[in-house]
Motif scaffolding. Structure first.
Motif, PDB file in Angstrom:
ATOM      1  N   ALA A  56      -3.882 -32.821   6.647  1.00  0.00           N
ATOM      2  CA  ALA A  56      -2.804 -33.251   5.747  1.00  0.00           C
ATOM      3  C   ALA A  56      -2.491 -32.136   4.760  1.00  0.00           C
ATOM      4  O   ALA A  56      -3.335 -31.284   4.481  1.00  0.00           O
ATOM      5  N   ARG A  57      -1.240 -32.138   4.259  1.00  0.00           N
ATOM      6  CA  ARG A  57      -0.851 -31.152   3.246  1.00  0.00           C
ATOM      7  C   ARG A  57      -1.586 -31.460   1.949  1.00  0.00           C
ATOM      8  O   ARG A  57      -1.963 -32.603   1.690  1.00  0.00           O
ATOM      9  N   ARG A  58      -1.747 -30.378   1.117  1.00  0.00           N
ATOM     10  CA  ARG A  58      -2.462 -30.574  -0.157  1.00  0.00           C
ATOM     11  C   ARG A  58      -1.778 -31.605  -1.046  1.00  0.00           C
ATOM     12  O   ARG A  58      -2.386 -32.324  -1.793  1.00  0.00           O
ATOM     13  N   ARG A  96       1.636 -35.396   1.088  1.00  0.00           N
ATOM     14  CA  ARG A  96       2.822 -35.884   1.793  1.00  0.00           C
ATOM     15  C   ARG A  96       2.718 -35.554   3.264  1.00  0.00           C
ATOM     16  O   ARG A  96       2.083 -34.581   3.638  1.00  0.00           O
ATOM     17  N   ALA A 151       3.976 -33.867   6.409  1.00  0.00           N
ATOM     18  CA  ALA A 151       4.836 -32.687   6.590  1.00  0.00           C
ATOM     19  C   ALA A 151       5.981 -32.937   7.554  1.00  0.00           C
ATOM     20  O   ALA A 151       7.025 -32.326   7.471  1.00  0.00           O
ATOM     21  N   PHE A 177      10.549 -36.130   5.629  1.00  0.00           N
ATOM     22  CA  PHE A 177      11.109 -35.655   4.369  1.00  0.00           C
ATOM     23  C   PHE A 177      12.222 -36.558   3.928  1.00  0.00           C
ATOM     24  O   PHE A 177      12.712 -37.347   4.672  1.00  0.00           O
ATOM     25  N   THR A 223      11.017 -29.253   0.097  1.00  0.00           N
ATOM     26  CA  THR A 223      11.117 -30.665   0.486  1.00  0.00           C
ATOM     27  C   THR A 223      12.483 -31.234   0.094  1.00  0.00           C
ATOM     28  O   THR A 223      13.117 -31.955   0.872  1.00  0.00           O
ATOM     29  N   LEU A 265      15.043 -29.868   2.467  1.00  0.00           N
ATOM     30  CA  LEU A 265      15.015 -30.565   3.762  1.00  0.00           C
ATOM     31  C   LEU A 265      15.739 -31.902   3.687  1.00  0.00           C
ATOM     32  O   LEU A 265      16.473 -32.281   4.601  1.00  0.00           O
ATOM     33  N   THR A 266      15.547 -32.607   2.582  1.00  0.00           N
ATOM     34  CA  THR A 266      16.219 -33.904   2.408  1.00  0.00           C
ATOM     35  C   THR A 266      17.729 -33.715   2.395  1.00  0.00           C
ATOM     36  O   THR A 266      18.474 -34.443   3.063  1.00  0.00           O
ATOM     37  N   ARG A 295       5.259 -24.791   7.650  1.00  0.00           N
ATOM     38  CA  ARG A 295       4.328 -25.920   7.397  1.00  0.00           C
ATOM     39  C   ARG A 295       3.334 -26.040   8.541  1.00  0.00           C
ATOM     40  O   ARG A 295       2.151 -26.286   8.310  1.00  0.00           O
ATOM     41  N   LEU A 322      -0.723 -25.725   8.111  1.00  0.00           N
ATOM     42  CA  LEU A 322      -1.626 -26.787   8.580  1.00  0.00           C
ATOM     43  C   LEU A 322      -2.586 -26.250   9.643  1.00  0.00           C
ATOM     44  O   LEU A 322      -3.766 -26.624   9.657  1.00  0.00           O
ATOM     45  N   MET A 376      -5.290 -24.467   7.858  1.00  0.00           N
ATOM     46  CA  MET A 376      -6.228 -25.434   7.271  1.00  0.00           C
ATOM     47  C   MET A 376      -7.172 -25.976   8.342  1.00  0.00           C
ATOM     48  O   MET A 376      -8.378 -26.105   8.118  1.00  0.00           O
ATOM     49  N   ARG A 430     -11.230 -25.481   8.523  1.00  0.00           N
ATOM     50  CA  ARG A 430     -12.143 -26.639   8.603  1.00  0.00           C
ATOM     51  C   ARG A 430     -13.123 -26.479   9.753  1.00  0.00           C
ATOM     52  O   ARG A 430     -14.308 -26.768   9.625  1.00  0.00           O
TER      53      ARG A 430
END
Lengths: 64, 262
Positions: free
Chosen positions: A54-56, A59, A61, A64, B10, B13-14, B229, B233, B236, B240
């Motif tokens: 998950a994003r920090r 939300r 990703a 939107f 964000t 994007l909306t 994004r 991810l 990340m 991990r």
């Protein structure tokens, strides 16, 4: 204007038709590539989020 | 919504999600009207039916330069204001600009053959536009070669601003040098020298292609934000996995140490 007049390209038909066909093809390829890229990125985001990443901000990703 | 609000990806994007369907519909309507008017335009008394190539050649040629202009403003945004979306905007615009430049070159070539008797001539206008096309390809290659987008952004921004020197060279090449290409007949001091029967379809096609660019650019920017994004991810996820492997190795090492001591 009559259809005959519109389409009367004479001996230049090859050059005119090729120009318009090429522009149409490139615009379609570009639009298709962008649309496919969007679907691909969204699918990859959903996969990653489904695997528990998950994003920090917390939300989702892919939304939107 | 202000420009500062749009610095947030964000929010961008909306907004893009809301605006894109309207932009697509407007571009399609304008393009249909432009194509109809182009087909209905009369033949030129000198160029005959080949004048119809102008309605696709000129908008693509204008956009080939305008897109680099947009990328140059975005490059300033990257270097001076460090706007989070500036590099995204520049990177997303490059393939679209390259496509418009390619179309300007090829349709110009197809127009040149019946009018000049040759598909290609190494004159100032044609050569400077070819250089622009190669610069687009160079920039795309640079972004693809560097994996980290933030590292690529600065180099690409500097290259874009250096490349902007080519824009006035393209524009004024027909005035500065003796070329086969005709001089400006729309964007010139004293107004357009073209008849209304050609000017109106041309301006509508130019507006349609500009709207098409805005639509494709927004959609490509949205893709680029999502791609970044995905990348963050994936990083990340990789960190991990590395961390859990390290912890497993550490606990096995401790177990072995205890067994050895016993």
């Amino acid at each position: 204007m009559a259809r005959r007049d519109v389409m009367a390209l004479g001996s230049y038909a090859y050059f005119v038709v090729t120009s318009y066909a090429l522009v149409g093809a490139v615009v379609l390829i570009l639009s298709g590539w962008i649309a496919l890229d969007y679907r691909s990125q969204k699918a990859r985001l959903r996969e990653l989020e489904a695997s528990g990443i998950a994003r920090r901000s917390g939300r989702r990703a892919a939304e939107f | 919504m202000t420009l500062v609000d749009l610095a947030n990806p964000t929010r961008f994007l909306t907004l893009a999600d809301r605006v894109l369907p309207w932009l697509m519909a407007s571009a399609a309507i304008l393009l249909t009207a432009g194509l109809y008017l182009s087909a209905s335009a009369p033949d030129d008394y000198q160029q005959g039916a080949t004048v119809k190539i102008m309605f696709v050649h000129v908008p693509n040629a204008w956009l080939s330069m305008s897109v680099w202009g947009v990328m140059s403003i975005a490059a300033l945004g990257t270097l001076v204001w460090r706007h989070p979306l500036a590099d995204v905007a520049a990177k997303a615009a490059a393939p679209i600009g390259a496509a418009f430049t390619f179309l300007a070159l090829v349709t110009g070539s197809l127009w040149g053959r019946p009018m000049w008797g040759t598909y290609w001539e190494w004159d100032a206008r044609l050569t400077s536009v070819l250089v622009l096309f190669l610069m687009y390809l160079g920039l795309i290659a640079l972004w693809r070669a560097v994996e980290d987008p933030s590292r690529a952004a600065r180099a690409a921004a500097i290259l874009t601003l250096v490349g902007a020197i080519n824009l006035p060279i393209i524009k004024f090449s027909v005035d500065w040098w003796n070329t086969l290409h005709q001089s400006a007949s729309v964007l010139r001091t004293g107004g357009p020298s073209m008849d209304r029967s050609f000017l109106i379809p041309l301006l509508i096609m130019a507006a349609a292609f500009s709207l098409l660019f805005v639509t494709l650019h927004l959609a490509a920017m949205r893709n680029e934000i999502l791609r970044r994004r995905v990348r963050s991810l994936q990083m990340m996820q990789a960190s991990r996995i590395t961390l859990s492997n390290d912890m497993d190795a550490g606990s096995r090492g401790q177990g072995a140490h205890k067994n050895g001591a016993a």
